[in-house]
Motif scaffolding. Sequence first.
Motif, mmCIF file in Angstrom:
data_model
loop_
_atom_site.group_PDB
_atom_site.id
_atom_site.type_symbol
_atom_site.label_atom_id
_atom_site.label_comp_id
_atom_site.label_asym_id
_atom_site.label_seq_id
_atom_site.Cartn_x
_atom_site.Cartn_y
_atom_site.Cartn_z
ATOM 1 N N ALA A 114 0.857 -1.189 0.000
ATOM 2 C CA ALA A 114 0.000 0.000 0.000
ATOM 3 C C ALA A 114 0.889 1.235 0.000
ATOM 4 O O ALA A 114 1.880 1.296 0.729
ATOM 5 C CB ALA A 114 -0.911 0.005 1.225
ATOM 6 N N THR A 115 0.533 2.207 -0.810
ATOM 7 C CA THR A 115 1.299 3.453 -0.920
ATOM 8 C C THR A 115 0.366 4.619 -0.672
ATOM 9 O O THR A 115 -0.674 4.744 -1.332
ATOM 10 C CB THR A 115 1.932 3.580 -2.317
ATOM 11 N N LEU A 116 0.717 5.478 0.297
ATOM 12 C CA LEU A 116 -0.131 6.592 0.677
ATOM 13 C C LEU A 116 0.703 7.864 0.760
ATOM 14 O O LEU A 116 1.762 7.872 1.388
ATOM 15 C CB LEU A 116 -0.800 6.318 2.025
ATOM 16 N N GLY A 117 0.236 8.907 0.102
ATOM 17 C CA GLY A 117 0.982 10.147 0.105
ATOM 18 C C GLY A 117 0.081 11.362 0.152
ATOM 19 O O GLY A 117 -1.009 11.356 -0.418
ATOM 20 N N TRP A 118 0.546 12.406 0.830
ATOM 21 C CA TRP A 118 -0.211 13.654 0.943
ATOM 22 C C TRP A 118 0.451 14.739 0.112
ATOM 23 O O TRP A 118 1.643 14.991 0.239
ATOM 24 C CB TRP A 118 -0.287 14.098 2.403
ATOM 25 N N GLY A 119 -0.327 15.374 -0.733
ATOM 26 C CA GLY A 119 0.202 16.461 -1.540
ATOM 27 C C GLY A 119 1.418 16.025 -2.321
ATOM 28 O O GLY A 119 1.394 15.019 -3.036
ATOM 29 N N ASP A 120 2.519 16.770 -2.167
ATOM 30 C CA ASP A 120 3.755 16.416 -2.860
ATOM 31 C C ASP A 120 4.786 15.827 -1.897
ATOM 32 O O ASP A 120 5.980 15.781 -2.199
ATOM 33 C CB ASP A 120 4.332 17.644 -3.566
ATOM 34 N N LYS A 121 4.312 15.353 -0.731
ATOM 35 C CA LYS A 121 5.220 14.786 0.267
ATOM 36 C C LYS A 121 5.610 13.359 -0.111
ATOM 37 O O LYS A 121 4.914 12.674 -0.850
ATOM 38 C CB LYS A 121 4.569 14.797 1.653
ATOM 39 N N GLU A 122 6.725 12.892 0.431
ATOM 40 C CA GLU A 122 7.163 11.521 0.203
ATOM 41 C C GLU A 122 6.102 10.547 0.695
ATOM 42 O O GLU A 122 5.498 10.750 1.756
ATOM 43 C CB GLU A 122 8.481 11.246 0.929
ATOM 44 N N PRO A 123 5.851 9.477 -0.022
ATOM 45 C CA PRO A 123 4.800 8.546 0.386
ATOM 46 C C PRO A 123 5.250 7.592 1.484
ATOM 47 O O PRO A 123 6.442 7.410 1.728
ATOM 48 C CB PRO A 123 4.510 7.766 -0.897
ATOM 49 N N LEU A 124 4.268 6.999 2.126
ATOM 50 C CA LEU A 124 4.508 5.916 3.070
ATOM 51 C C LEU A 124 4.217 4.605 2.352
ATOM 52 O O LEU A 124 3.191 4.476 1.681
ATOM 53 C CB LEU A 124 3.573 6.059 4.276
ATOM 54 N N TYR A 125 5.116 3.643 2.475
ATOM 55 C CA TYR A 125 4.916 2.322 1.889
ATOM 56 C C TYR A 125 4.663 1.311 2.997
ATOM 57 O O TYR A 125 5.423 1.227 3.955
ATOM 58 C CB TYR A 125 6.142 1.887 1.086
ATOM 59 N N ILE A 126 3.599 0.559 2.860
ATOM 60 C CA ILE A 126 3.290 -0.522 3.789
ATOM 61 C C ILE A 126 3.381 -1.811 2.981
ATOM 62 O O ILE A 126 2.488 -2.113 2.181
ATOM 63 C CB ILE A 126 1.892 -0.354 4.404
ATOM 64 N N PRO A 185 4.845 0.186 -7.257
ATOM 65 C CA PRO A 185 4.155 1.106 -6.352
ATOM 66 C C PRO A 185 4.756 2.505 -6.382
ATOM 67 O O PRO A 185 4.028 3.504 -6.382
ATOM 68 C CB PRO A 185 4.339 0.442 -4.979
ATOM 69 N N ARG A 186 6.078 2.594 -6.430
ATOM 70 C CA ARG A 186 6.732 3.898 -6.454
ATOM 71 C C ARG A 186 6.409 4.655 -7.746
ATOM 72 O O ARG A 186 6.110 5.843 -7.729
ATOM 73 C CB ARG A 186 8.248 3.725 -6.327
ATOM 74 N N ASP A 187 6.459 3.946 -8.874
ATOM 75 C CA ASP A 187 6.204 4.604 -10.155
ATOM 76 C C ASP A 187 4.771 5.100 -10.261
ATOM 77 O O ASP A 187 4.526 6.221 -10.711
ATOM 78 C CB ASP A 187 6.491 3.638 -11.310
ATOM 79 N N TYR A 188 3.821 4.244 -9.876
ATOM 80 C CA TYR A 188 2.427 4.679 -10.014
ATOM 81 C C TYR A 188 2.116 5.826 -9.057
ATOM 82 O O TYR A 188 1.321 6.710 -9.367
ATOM 83 C CB TYR A 188 1.443 3.520 -9.810
ATOM 84 N N ASP A 189 2.781 5.834 -7.917
ATOM 85 C CA ASP A 189 2.636 6.970 -7.013
ATOM 86 C C ASP A 189 3.152 8.243 -7.663
ATOM 87 O O ASP A 189 2.599 9.330 -7.453
ATOM 88 C CB ASP A 189 3.378 6.708 -5.698
#
Length: 436
Positions: free
Chosen positions: A68-80, A320-324
């Motif tokens: 799971a990849t979750l990110g706010w605005g242009d901040k670095e995402p969290l990966y679970i 996950p990183r690319d699609y984010d």
Amino acid sequence: MAYREFDTPSMSRRALLRGGAWLTAGAALAGAPMGRMAFAREAAADWKNVSAMVQKYVTERKVANMVATLGWGDKEPLYIARGTLALGGTVKADADSLYRIYSMTKPITGMAAMILIDEGKLGLDQPIAELLPAYSNMMVQKTYDGSITDVVPAERPITVRQLLTHTAGLGYNIVQKGPIAAAYTEQGLIPGQVSRLPLPGLGRATAVKGLDVFADRLAKMPLVLQPGSKWSYSVGLDLMGRVIEVASGMKFDEFLRTRIFEPTGMTSTWFTVPESEIGRLTTNYGIMNGSPLPMDPARASIFLDKPPFPFGGAGLVSSPRDYDRFLEMLLGYGVIDGRRVMSEKAVKLGTSDLLPETATTKGTWIEGQGFGAGGRVSDGAYGWGGAAGTVALVSYKVGLRANLMTQYMPSEAYPVHDAFPKAVLEDLAVMQGAKS
């Protein structure tokens, strides 16, 4: 698809590429209040329900892995991330593992079209026959999925808008039945792939070679519905790939690479997985009688082969990183890392409801909702899911981008497309309570 007859209670052909089971749950996420964004940014690591969901699916061996990849605005995402690239394997899944995203290719194709519309090389309501003359005099089945010879003339031309929103009246071999489905298969109108393996019930029909040949043969098929009359999941985004080629003067896959992937920093998104990257590719599983069985092993994957043509509706592999990165670019209204990939106008238009006024959604998967350039739109959210359990969205209302990667088919075997947005909502509610 090449799996026309793979139609069992646990693996229906209709479910294979549609990737649409998550639709109603995504709308709920879009309705989260604006004020949640601030507190959620402060507690970005506190996604307990999402973590529990990912852990549960992997621990119970329903899937080999889930990220799971979750990110706010242009901040670095969290990966679970949990699990390994294959059941029984040792290589752990992470942000750079590779997944077959199937219909999550459609929003990318849709945004490629929006770039050309913004540049004046395409018109949203331009008849595609102006670029592809073979579509000048289309015929339509009198009876949906009925005879392919009992036809009437199309009442209006197919437009770019209709291709983007599945309202052109085109069919889909994973949706249609009867003579039209057989004709699609016979003519090689198969815009997707699943496996090299001779799986029971998995048809071995061969797709046509070349996007131009695909478009020409498709033009000879009768439409299943009058253009602009109804939302019906279709090969519209695959045909859009050919429209993009003609309008841009570039091969479709090259256009995606040079105009979206490279400027967005998407270094792990391809139609064919390079040999050097096989070690990152996950195995795809078919869920048969509740158990996952390998249907596309990573080291023998069909995605290591060059496809017959670049499938704009279901052909990409990504991480996950690319699609984010793609989602971050959309959430930034076309800007990522200070670089402008698309205009703000193009993103806003592409993520808005583009359904023709003449088209109904009654009785369809998106009834009561809208549809933009290759993805569903509802209350400030835009996104779509994939046939192998993947799902992604951006919520402009709360400034959130989210995607979930895993590999199993059909997507409806597990309620992942609904469960992921639900878990996100639950975590947002907890965060809000902690700040109140």
